[in-house]
Design a protein around this motif. Sequence first.
Motif, PDB file in Angstrom:
ATOM      1  N   GLN A   9       0.835  -1.209   0.000  1.00 48.57           N
ATOM      2  CA  GLN A   9       0.000   0.000   0.000  1.00 48.57           C
ATOM      3  C   GLN A   9       0.866   1.253   0.000  1.00 48.57           C
ATOM      4  N   SER A  33      -8.640   4.942  -0.526  1.00 46.28           N
ATOM      5  CA  SER A  33      -9.555   4.274   0.409  1.00 46.28           C
ATOM      6  C   SER A  33     -10.950   4.103  -0.195  1.00 46.28           C
ATOM      7  N   VAL A  36     -10.196   1.634  -3.721  1.00 43.81           N
ATOM      8  CA  VAL A  36      -9.475   0.362  -3.681  1.00 43.81           C
ATOM      9  C   VAL A  36      -9.756  -0.367  -2.368  1.00 43.81           C
ATOM     10  N   GLU A  37      -9.205   0.137  -1.287  1.00 45.39           N
ATOM     11  CA  GLU A  37      -9.388  -0.440   0.040  1.00 45.39           C
ATOM     12  C   GLU A  37      -8.937   0.583   1.074  1.00 45.39           C
TER      13      GLU A  37
END
Length: 130
Positions: A9, A33, A36-37
Amino acid sequence: MKRNEMREQAFFLTFENLFEINDNLDELIELYSENVEPVCEYAIEVSAGIKDKLDEINEIINTYSKSWRISRLPKVTLAILYVALYEMKYVESVPENVAINEAVELAKKYASTDDASYINGILGAVSRSQ
């Protein structure tokens, strides 16, 4: 989340930040965020640290890179070097050999074999000089 996933990340954020499309790290983290995640705290810490120590890290790269200057390095290679050098210099909980190995693995995944060798050589030289 495993440490290598957190490091990945940090690499993604650092890589994206190299394009200077969005020089605001907070906005970049928010976009990542949302799309993606969620970004882990470690990736935020490393990305912000790289931005803060960029001149020092660039000086290290220029010192140990015999054939290529920063402006000529592929952005993927540069982002991997930034993460690894930041970890080697400023993250006490990461042994140098782990930072080097993880950088080589990132290069194998996202760059070329030649880039992985180059990264290993630069980071190995930095490690031996300390």
